[in-house]
Scaffold this motif. Structure first.
Motif, PDB file in Angstrom:
ATOM      1  N   ILE A 287       0.682  -1.154   0.010  1.00 11.22           N
ATOM      2  CA  ILE A 287      -0.178   0.033   0.079  1.00 11.22           C
ATOM      3  C   ILE A 287       0.971   1.192   0.048  1.00 11.22           C
ATOM      4  N   LEU A 288       1.058   1.954  -1.190  1.00  9.85           N
ATOM      5  CA  LEU A 288       1.526   3.156  -0.966  1.00  9.85           C
ATOM      6  C   LEU A 288       1.077   4.167  -0.231  1.00  9.85           C
ATOM      7  N   PRO A 289       1.992   4.643   0.600  1.00 15.44           N
ATOM      8  CA  PRO A 289       1.391   5.887   1.375  1.00 15.44           C
ATOM      9  C   PRO A 289       0.909   7.105   0.769  1.00 15.44           C
ATOM     10  N   ASN A 290       0.070   7.909   0.974  1.00 17.06           N
ATOM     11  CA  ASN A 290      -0.431   9.006   0.609  1.00 17.06           C
ATOM     12  C   ASN A 290       0.433  10.014   0.388  1.00 17.06           C
ATOM     13  N   ASN A 291       1.315  10.251   1.439  1.00 13.94           N
ATOM     14  CA  ASN A 291       2.347  11.312   1.812  1.00 13.94           C
ATOM     15  C   ASN A 291       3.774  10.760   0.866  1.00 13.94           C
ATOM     16  N   PRO A 292       4.316  11.370   0.103  1.00 17.02           N
ATOM     17  CA  PRO A 292       5.523  10.770  -0.457  1.00 17.02           C
ATOM     18  C   PRO A 292       6.744  10.929   0.326  1.00 17.02           C
ATOM     19  N   ALA A 293       6.360  11.896   1.478  1.00 14.69           N
ATOM     20  CA  ALA A 293       7.691  11.731   2.290  1.00 14.69           C
ATOM     21  C   ALA A 293       7.645  10.586   3.328  1.00 14.69           C
ATOM     22  N   ASP A 294       6.665   9.636   3.224  1.00 10.52           N
ATOM     23  CA  ASP A 294       6.525   8.266   4.037  1.00 10.52           C
ATOM     24  C   ASP A 294       7.206   7.185   3.395  1.00 10.52           C
ATOM     25  N   LEU A 295       7.567   7.313   1.999  1.00 12.29           N
ATOM     26  CA  LEU A 295       8.154   6.370   1.282  1.00 12.29           C
ATOM     27  C   LEU A 295       9.425   5.624   1.800  1.00 12.29           C
ATOM     28  N   PHE A 296       9.726   5.576   2.880  1.00 10.86           N
ATOM     29  CA  PHE A 296      10.768   4.965   3.639  1.00 10.86           C
ATOM     30  C   PHE A 296      10.589   3.805   4.270  1.00 10.86           C
ATOM     31  N   HIS A 297      11.563   2.807   4.329  1.00  9.47           N
ATOM     32  CA  HIS A 297      11.375   1.929   5.469  1.00  9.47           C
ATOM     33  C   HIS A 297      12.904   1.732   5.994  1.00  9.47           C
ATOM     34  N   TRP A 298      13.074   1.526   7.308  1.00  6.60           N
ATOM     35  CA  TRP A 298      14.266   1.432   8.072  1.00  6.60           C
ATOM     36  C   TRP A 298      15.246   0.161   7.587  1.00  6.60           C
ATOM     37  N   LEU A 299      14.538  -1.010   7.843  1.00  8.09           N
ATOM     38  CA  LEU A 299      15.235  -2.200   7.383  1.00  8.09           C
ATOM     39  C   LEU A 299      14.128  -3.194   6.824  1.00  8.09           C
ATOM     40  N   PRO A 300      14.692  -4.096   5.717  1.00 13.07           N
ATOM     41  CA  PRO A 300      13.543  -5.056   5.281  1.00 13.07           C
ATOM     42  C   PRO A 300      13.488  -6.209   6.649  1.00 13.07           C
ATOM     43  N   LYS A 301      12.094  -6.652   6.560  1.00 16.29           N
ATOM     44  CA  LYS A 301      11.814  -7.443   7.575  1.00 16.29           C
ATOM     45  C   LYS A 301      12.695  -8.657   7.977  1.00 16.29           C
ATOM     46  N   GLU A 302      13.409  -9.072   6.989  1.00 16.64           N
ATOM     47  CA  GLU A 302      14.333 -10.380   7.426  1.00 16.64           C
ATOM     48  C   GLU A 302      15.601  -9.761   8.053  1.00 16.64           C
ATOM     49  N   HIS A 303      16.027  -8.582   7.768  1.00 22.24           N
ATOM     50  CA  HIS A 303      17.213  -8.010   8.405  1.00 22.24           C
ATOM     51  C   HIS A 303      16.824  -7.877   9.885  1.00 22.24           C
ATOM     52  N   MET A 304      15.735  -7.212   9.997  1.00 24.15           N
ATOM     53  CA  MET A 304      14.958  -6.921  11.434  1.00 24.15           C
ATOM     54  C   MET A 304      15.215  -8.296  12.214  1.00 24.15           C
ATOM     55  N   CYS A 305      14.780  -9.389  11.847  1.00 21.99           N
ATOM     56  CA  CYS A 305      14.932 -10.665  12.336  1.00 21.99           C
ATOM     57  C   CYS A 305      16.169 -10.868  12.881  1.00 21.99           C
ATOM     58  N   VAL A 306      17.035 -11.088  11.812  1.00 20.92           N
ATOM     59  CA  VAL A 306      18.646 -11.449  12.300  1.00 20.92           C
ATOM     60  C   VAL A 306      18.933 -10.337  13.357  1.00 20.92           C
ATOM     61  N   LEU A 307      18.592  -8.931  13.119  1.00 18.29           N
ATOM     62  CA  LEU A 307      19.078  -8.238  14.308  1.00 18.29           C
ATOM     63  C   LEU A 307      18.338  -8.508  15.554  1.00 18.29           C
ATOM     64  N   VAL A 308      17.410  -8.897  15.600  1.00 20.09           N
ATOM     65  CA  VAL A 308      16.755  -9.040  16.834  1.00 20.09           C
ATOM     66  C   VAL A 308      17.484 -10.472  17.622  1.00 20.09           C
ATOM     67  N   TYR A 309      17.788 -11.473  16.636  1.00 20.46           N
ATOM     68  CA  TYR A 309      18.608 -12.790  16.921  1.00 20.46           C
ATOM     69  C   TYR A 309      19.966 -12.119  17.572  1.00 20.46           C
ATOM     70  N   LEU A 310      20.525 -11.207  16.867  1.00 22.46           N
ATOM     71  CA  LEU A 310      21.860 -10.693  17.166  1.00 22.46           C
ATOM     72  C   LEU A 310      21.706  -9.952  18.542  1.00 22.46           C
ATOM     73  N   VAL A 311      20.853  -9.213  19.027  1.00 20.54           N
ATOM     74  CA  VAL A 311      20.809  -8.724  20.429  1.00 20.54           C
ATOM     75  C   VAL A 311      20.582  -9.591  21.347  1.00 20.54           C
ATOM     76  N   THR A 312      19.771 -10.434  21.045  1.00 24.02           N
ATOM     77  CA  THR A 312      19.290 -11.635  21.987  1.00 24.02           C
ATOM     78  C   THR A 312      20.659 -12.476  22.462  1.00 24.02           C
ATOM     79  N   VAL A 313      21.506 -12.644  21.350  1.00 21.42           N
ATOM     80  CA  VAL A 313      22.888 -13.436  21.351  1.00 21.42           C
ATOM     81  C   VAL A 313      23.751 -12.312  22.338  1.00 21.42           C
ATOM     82  N   MET A 314      23.774 -11.196  22.025  1.00 16.62           N
ATOM     83  CA  MET A 314      24.562 -10.543  22.855  1.00 16.62           C
ATOM     84  C   MET A 314      24.070 -10.366  24.410  1.00 16.62           C
TER      85      MET A 314
END
Length: 598
Positions: free
Chosen positions: A257-284
């Protein structure tokens, strides 16, 4: 030719269609794609078509070939022509963005900065590009370690996003600024900023995946902030929230779903990268708390996920995740008595760093620190000292510096004849006075090192004071390894003082905790003490059992020691200069004293 802006010529559409067909063929036929795009210029096209074609050529050459100079030439033309054409934002700013990427790759940062500044200046009416270019320039400053300029730009971005009504992108800018402030250790300024972030994230009503990904970003910052401060117990509620949050994300469908506001067209990390990052802080967290089997379990999961992702995605962040995971699991292996595996994983980190100079620059100090820890485990104290000294020269990170100094002090204590160097180090990590970092865990470790030194010097009352301080701190934050080490050393002191009952009260829980971690060297130490204690207390059966345990641990450690020292990778202990060696020569048998190890 004036009608070209509205209805493109058939020849142009045909060439464009062919170019796209060749680009998306399997495998891609890039040479033919480039020929089709170059053919556009034969028709003397209008400026809009000319600029767009230069951008397409530059982009294809940059992403699919090694001909960076040619790509740069086309992008420079696209940027120059597009500035003369009204309402041509996409071509103009995409050309500037890719061109500055190329400049950075070629270490021409001073060409990239003015280009991005100019693009930012003239893009204020185009919210998407204005935000994207601000992020890009902030990232460039971050890579240059100029975090002040990067924070300023992210602040500008957050205010701009607020003005154009994008609370989502305002949160992204603010969270990014919080991340850099944590890196800069500006802790007093970070707290109000994180509080503001929390409010923005909770109040924002929008796409559920975007909202949850903001929450993941926010919670990752909170968790790493706690872990940096060595607060392993206090972090648990945040870590639990984070793990629930990532589970929620994995159940949500990624609806485009494309946001109405063009300034919203960003995402921080892909979902799969976020999963790895959560594993990583759990390991830490598991590593710091001393739940090493749990750390192993999550490392295996994360590395499997990374292998899958790396087949489809060449993003450099994946290699960074992999290196950080390996750094933590290597420390776990050294504690659990798997030195040979740890050494092979250190070699793996070397190989990853050979593939990326930036990765090596960012992780060289950690790599030498790990080699230093390995050297201690195989009793190569001179090499350990050389590795730690090299690591100290390579780091500006206060927590890592303190960790290295603490371990180097333990090397000097074991060597027993380095008094001047030892006292100069201990002065710099005095837990009672001006301790260099706010880490609870490192300060507790500094008390332990003082206790260890006092024990070796026969100043037992002083040693007990320091070790009780370590115990108080490690119990407050569930630092299991420090608790086990302090208990066994206190047990040893009471044994030397002939107070066998009190010694037993310390060594038995130390053994139980060391088995739970599992910490091989504390188990070895505890079983030796239990054998002597039970003899002294007149418990021959228990003494026999402890002797058998000690024999088992000794055998396991000796076998692992011989296996590690026989590996060709063992020669890495002599490497202290420049990038990691490509070829590691084999050698004959172990070169270190087994008696010293035990």
């Amino acid at each position: 030719m004036a009608s070209n802006a509205e209805a493109p010529e058939p020849w142009y559409l045909a060439l464009l269609g062919f170019a796209e067909h060749f680009r998306t063929s399997s495998p891609p036929k890039i040479r033919l794609c480039v020929h089709c795009l170059q053919a556009v210029f034969q028709f003397k096209p209008p400026q809009r078509t000319e600029a767009r074609t230069h951008l397409q050529l530059g982009s294809v050459l940059y992403h699919h070939t090694k001909n960076v100079e040619l790509a740069k030439g086309h992008l420079e033309k696209a940027w120059y022509i597009a500035q003369q054409v009204p309402q041509f934002e996409d071509v103009k700013f995409e050309a500037a963005s890719i061109l500055s990427e190329i400049f950075c790759q070629q270490n021409l940062v001073d060409s990239a900065k003015p280009l991005l500044r100019k693009a930012i200046q003239i893009s204020q009416q185009t919210p998407y590009w204005h935000c994207r270019l601000l992020f890009q320039l902030a990232q460039l400053h971050t890579l240059e370690k100029d975090l002040v300029s990067a924070c300023d730009l992210l602040g500008v971005g957050a205010e701009y996003a607020r003005v154009v009504g994008s609370e989502y992108t305002r949160a992204l800018f603010t969270l990014s600024k919080g991340m850099l402030m944590l890196m800069e250790r500006k802790l007093s300024e970070v707290h109000p900023l994180l509080t503001l972030c929390g409010t923005i994230v909770e109040n924002w009503q929008g796409n559920p995946i975007q909202k949850e990904s903001l929450r993941v970003f926010f919670l990752i910052l909170q968790v790493t902030h706690y872990l940096d401060a060595g607060q392993v117990k206090s972090v648990k509620p945040c870590l639990k929230q984070l793990q629930q949050c990532i589970q929620t994300i994995s159940t949500l469908h990624d609806d485009e779903i494309l946001p109405n506001n063009p300034a919203d067209l960003f995402h921080w990390l892909p979902k799969e990268h976020m999963c790895v990052l959560v594993y990583l802080v759990t390991v830490m967290h598991s590593m710091q708390a001393g739940y090493l089997e749990k750390a192993q379990k999550y490392t295996d999961k994360a590395l499997m996920q990374l292998e899958k992702l790396k087949m489809l995605d060449s993003s450099p962040i994946l290699s960074t995740f992999q290196v950080i995971l390996l750094e933590h699991i290597i420390m776990c292996r050294l504690v659990t008595g798997h030195k040979a595996t740890a050494l092979q994983e250190i070699s793996q980190v070397c190989q990853l760093c050979q593939q990326s100079p930036r990765l090596f620059t960012n992780h060289a100090a950690q790599l030498h620190t790990l080699l230093g820890l390995y050297c201690i485990s195989v009793n190569c104290m001179d090499n350990a000292e050389a590795q730690f000294t090299t690591a100290l020269q390579l780091t500006t990170h206060q927590e890592l510096w303190t960790f290295i100094v603490t371990n180097l002090a333990s090397v000097y204590i074991r060597e027993g004849n380095r008094h001047q160097e030892l006292y100069s180090l201990l002065e710099r990590i005095n837990p009672d006075h001006n301790f260099p970092v706010s880490s609870h865990c490192l300060r507790a470790a500094a008390f332990y090192i003082r206790g260890l030194l006092s024990f070796f010097q026969g100043r037992y009352n002083e040693a007990k004071r320091f070790l009780r301080e370590t115990l108080k701190m490690s119990n407050a934050e569930d630092l299991n390894r420090l608790t086990a080490c302090s208990l066994v050393l206190l047990g040893h002191i009471f044994y030397v003082l002939q107070n066998h009952r009190e010694s037993n009260n310390m060594v038995v829980p130390a053994m139980q905790l060391a088995s739970k971690i599992p910490d091989m060297s504390v188990q070895l130490w505890s079983s030796a003490l239990l054998k002597d204690l039970n003899k002294a207390l007149g418990n021959p059966m228990d003494a026999h059992e402890a002797a058998q345990m000690h024999q088992t641990f000794s055998q396991q450690l000796l076998q692992d020691h011989i296996a590690a020292c026989s590996l060709p990778e063992h020669n890495l202990i002599s490497w202290t200069d420049g990038p990691p060696p490509v070829e590691i020569q084999a050698q004959n048998g172990p070169t270190t004293s087994l008696a010293g190890l035990l």
